[in-house]
Write an enzyme that holds these catalytic residues in place. Structure first.
Site, short mmCIF file in Angstrom:
data_model
loop_
_atom_site.label_atom_id
_atom_site.label_comp_id
_atom_site.label_asym_id
_atom_site.label_seq_id
_atom_site.Cartn_x
_atom_site.Cartn_y
_atom_site.Cartn_z
N HIS A 198 -10.65 39.88 -15.58
CA HIS A 198 -9.13 39.43 -15.62
C HIS A 198 -8.54 38.51 -16.59
CE1 HIS A 198 -9.78 41.82 -11.55
NE2 HIS A 198 -8.36 41.83 -11.55
N GLU A 249 -11.76 47.90 -9.88
CA GLU A 249 -11.98 46.88 -9.02
C GLU A 249 -13.20 46.77 -8.13
OE1 GLU A 249 -9.82 44.09 -9.28
OE2 GLU A 249 -7.95 45.01 -10.26
N LYS A 254 -2.80 37.44 -0.21
CA LYS A 254 -1.95 37.09 -1.34
C LYS A 254 -0.84 38.08 -1.36
CE LYS A 254 -5.06 35.52 -4.63
NZ LYS A 254 -5.40 35.66 -6.12
N ARG A 307 -13.09 32.48 -4.58
CA ARG A 307 -12.23 33.54 -4.60
C ARG A 307 -11.77 33.64 -6.05
NH1 ARG A 307 -6.98 35.10 -0.76
NH2 ARG A 307 -6.40 36.96 -1.71
N HIS A 315 -5.94 40.31 -18.75
CA HIS A 315 -4.55 39.85 -18.53
C HIS A 315 -3.99 39.88 -20.09
CE1 HIS A 315 -4.83 37.94 -14.05
NE2 HIS A 315 -4.42 39.33 -14.25
N ARG A 371 11.85 32.68 8.39
CA ARG A 371 10.61 31.68 8.44
C ARG A 371 9.49 32.57 8.64
NH1 ARG A 371 13.78 27.69 10.66
NH2 ARG A 371 14.89 26.60 8.99
N GLU A 402 -8.10 30.19 -2.83
CA GLU A 402 -8.53 30.12 -4.13
C GLU A 402 -8.49 28.99 -5.06
OE1 GLU A 402 -7.08 33.70 -6.39
OE2 GLU A 402 -7.45 32.73 -8.24
N ASN A 450 -11.58 37.42 -10.09
CA ASN A 450 -10.96 37.56 -11.26
C ASN A 450 -11.80 37.94 -12.48
OD1 ASN A 450 -8.26 37.18 -10.21
ND2 ASN A 450 -8.99 34.97 -10.16
N HIS A 481 -3.21 48.08 -14.60
CA HIS A 481 -3.86 46.89 -14.47
C HIS A 481 -5.57 47.26 -14.28
CE1 HIS A 481 -4.98 42.97 -12.93
NE2 HIS A 481 -5.45 43.67 -11.76
N LYS A 493 -14.91 41.43 -0.11
CA LYS A 493 -13.58 40.69 -0.22
C LYS A 493 -13.22 39.59 0.90
CE LYS A 493 -9.01 39.95 -1.65
NZ LYS A 493 -7.85 40.86 -2.33
N1 LIG Z 1 -2.54 40.97 -3.25
C1 LIG Z 1 -3.57 41.15 -3.94
O1 LIG Z 1 -4.58 40.36 -3.72
C2 LIG Z 1 -3.78 41.74 -4.85
C3 LIG Z 1 -4.87 42.31 -5.65
C4 LIG Z 1 -5.08 43.13 -6.69
C5 LIG Z 1 -3.74 43.74 -7.23
N2 LIG Z 1 -2.45 43.27 -6.61
C6 LIG Z 1 -1.23 43.62 -7.09
O2 LIG Z 1 -1.07 45.15 -6.85
C7 LIG Z 1 0.09 45.71 -7.99
C8 LIG Z 1 -0.98 46.92 -8.35
O3 LIG Z 1 -1.13 47.93 -7.17
P1 LIG Z 1 -1.54 49.39 -7.27
O4 LIG Z 1 -2.44 49.66 -8.37
O5 LIG Z 1 -1.50 49.94 -5.93
O6 LIG Z 1 -0.04 49.84 -8.12
P2 LIG Z 1 1.21 50.50 -7.45
O7 LIG Z 1 1.61 49.79 -6.02
O8 LIG Z 1 2.35 50.42 -8.48
O9 LIG Z 1 1.08 52.05 -7.25
C9 LIG Z 1 0.66 52.66 -8.52
C10 LIG Z 1 1.50 53.91 -8.49
O10 LIG Z 1 1.05 55.00 -7.66
C11 LIG Z 1 2.03 55.42 -6.64
N3 LIG Z 1 1.35 55.83 -5.45
C12 LIG Z 1 0.75 54.94 -4.43
N4 LIG Z 1 0.27 55.51 -3.53
C13 LIG Z 1 0.32 56.92 -4.02
C14 LIG Z 1 -0.03 57.82 -3.38
N5 LIG Z 1 -0.84 57.91 -2.12
N6 LIG Z 1 0.22 59.21 -3.99
C15 LIG Z 1 0.78 59.16 -5.13
N7 LIG Z 1 1.42 58.12 -5.65
C16 LIG Z 1 1.08 57.18 -5.23
C17 LIG Z 1 3.10 54.24 -6.58
O11 LIG Z 1 4.20 54.63 -6.27
C18 LIG Z 1 3.00 53.68 -8.04
O12 LIG Z 1 3.81 54.82 -8.79
C19 LIG Z 1 0.09 44.72 -8.90
O13 LIG Z 1 1.25 44.39 -8.78
C20 LIG Z 1 -0.95 43.55 -8.47
O14 LIG Z 1 -0.48 42.33 -8.74
C21 LIG Z 1 -2.41 42.40 -5.64
#
Ligand SMILES: NC(=O)c1ccc[n+]([C@@H]2O[C@H](COP(=O)([O-])OP(=O)(O)OC[C@H]3O[C@@H](n4cnc5c(N)ncnc54)[C@H](O)[C@@H]3O)[C@@H](O)[C@H]2O)c1
Length: 349
Positions: free
Chosen positions: A235, A176, A134, A228, A239, A112, A224, A232, A252, A214
């Site tokens: 986005h 971003e 999130k 918040r 999307h 939990r 949100e 987006n 992304h 942020k």
């Molecule tokens: N929670 C939130 O508020 C929020 C906001 C924006 C995006 N997201 C989520 O985040 C995700 C995208 O995140 P991301 O862009 O970090 O992608 P990711 O986590 O997939 O990382 C991108 C790639 O880089 C690699 N990687 C990570 N760190 C590295 C490093 N230091 N050196 C070499 N390789 C490395 C990873 O293994 C992966 O292959 C999506 O799932 C999205 O939905 C969440």
């Protein structure tokens, strides 16, 4: 440098985002680091060397958005039960947004809810995903549709991790970042235009301002229901671009870059943005090797996909638009005719 997060308008949730070298961390409790196969060989040893814990475990999951799933969460939970983590135990997410979102969600579920810490290793996760609470996973119905609002105990951002990040991933993070300047802070946008992202000090300042902005937004609206949603920007269009290209062609942040250009064209039509401002933004995106062109093959099909968005409500689509650089408006009254006219300007190169 430390950015304090104080969600006083919500419950009393407080934690620090520390932007510096990872400090030495001591925990009188069981800790499990969750990371993936790509990051583990690069950065796990460094993180482990900074941690003193009652017991330290490591869970390594496969790399990729397709593994941001309930199955992977189950496999992490399995390992936590095997190692007999208890209700005082802690998870540490070492990775990008995928690992961060999934680890946070797992922490919210285990017995939990146990504590978790974010150690983001991509630019996108350092400026955005790791802050704000999130968490979640994807399923066959779409991205991030299952999850929880669950805040970390702390976020440690060390820009050294970014040295191994592929250039394309780095640029995706910049999309971003610039989003925050365009929506909220003209001075920050100007600073970004001149910023040398390869300079450590500059990069830390950039991350700090993004996290501060942020944090302000999340404090006003953790769940949100209002402002918040402004995060987006780009986005809603982005999307659809991701969906049309089966999430394969663009990262992304790259899809967001295209989405920003599309949103700007709508803002231009509505008299919210000048041609010069739209050009200035496009030039910034191009300078950082972000895509700004996309050919829409079927305007009606593209338009219909807007309604798949989580943010559409009662068949009204919310558009987050710049109101001059540094300000935003949210509009849900855009006529389909105008929208399709704007989309049709993207039907040729
Ligand atoms: N929670 C939130 O508020 C929020 C906001 C924006 C995006 N997201 C989520 O985040 C995700 C995208 O995140 P991301 O862009 O970090 O992608 P990711 O986590 O997939 O990382 C991108 C790639 O880089 C690699 N990687 C990570 N760190 C590295 C490093 N230091 N050196 C070499 N390789 C490395 C990873 O293994 C992966 O292959 C999506 O799932 C999205 O939905 C969440």
């Amino acid at each position: 440098m430390i950015v304090p997060i104080n969600l006083e308008k919500q419950e009393s949730v407080k934690y620090d985002v520390v932007i510096d070298e990872i400090p030495h961390l001591t925990f009188q409790r069981k800790v499990a680091i969750v990371t993936n196969e790509t990051i583990a060989p690069l950065h796990l040893e460094k993180l482990k060397s900074k941690i003193d814990a009652y017991e330290l475990h490591v869970v390594v999951v496969p790399d990729g958005e397709e593994y941001k799933s309930l199955e992977t969460v189950e496999s992490i939970l399995d390992e936590l039960f095997t190692h007999k983590l208890d209700r005082k135990s802690l998870l540490i997410a070492l990775g990008g947004g995928v690992i961060g979102d999934m680890t946070g969600f797992t922490a919210s579920l285990y017995q939990r809810g146990i504590g978790f810490i974010q150690v983001p290793t991509t630019l996108l996760s350092q400026v955005d995903a790791s802050v704000g609470g999130k968490t979640g996973i994807n399923n066959k119905y779409g991205k991030n549709l299952v999850g929880a609002f669950y805040q970390p105990e702390a976020v440690y951002i060390d820009t050294e991790f970014l040295k191994t990040l592929p250039k394309r991933e780095f640029s995706a993070g910049i999309a971003e970042i610039v989003k925050m300047g365009i929506m909220f802070d003209r001075d920050y946008f100007e600073f970004l235009k001149e910023a040398d992202f390869s300079d450590k000090e500059t990069l830390e300042k950039v991350i700090q301002r993004s996290v501060e902005l942020k944090a302000e937004v999340v404090n006003l609206d953790e769940k949100e229901s209002g402002i918040r949603a402004v995060l987006n920007y780009g986005h809603t269009f982005g999307h659809v671009v991701e969906n049309e290209t089966n999430y394969r062609e663009y990262l992304h942040g790259e899809a967001v870059s295209i989405g920003i250009v599309m949103a700007n064209r709508l803002a231009l039509e509505l008299g919210l943005l000048s041609e010069d401002e739209a050009q200035e933004i496009e030039a910034f995106l191009e300078k950082h090797n972000l895509p700004t062109r996309y050919v829409i093959k079927d305007v009606d099909a593209f338009y219909d996909k807007f309604f798949l968005d989580k943010k559409s409500f009662n068949n009204k689509i919310k558009f987050i638009l710049p109101n001059g650089i540094g300000h935003h408006v949210v509009r849900d009254d855009i006529e389909s005719g105008l929208l399709k006219r704007v989309l049709s300007t993207f039907t040729s190169v």
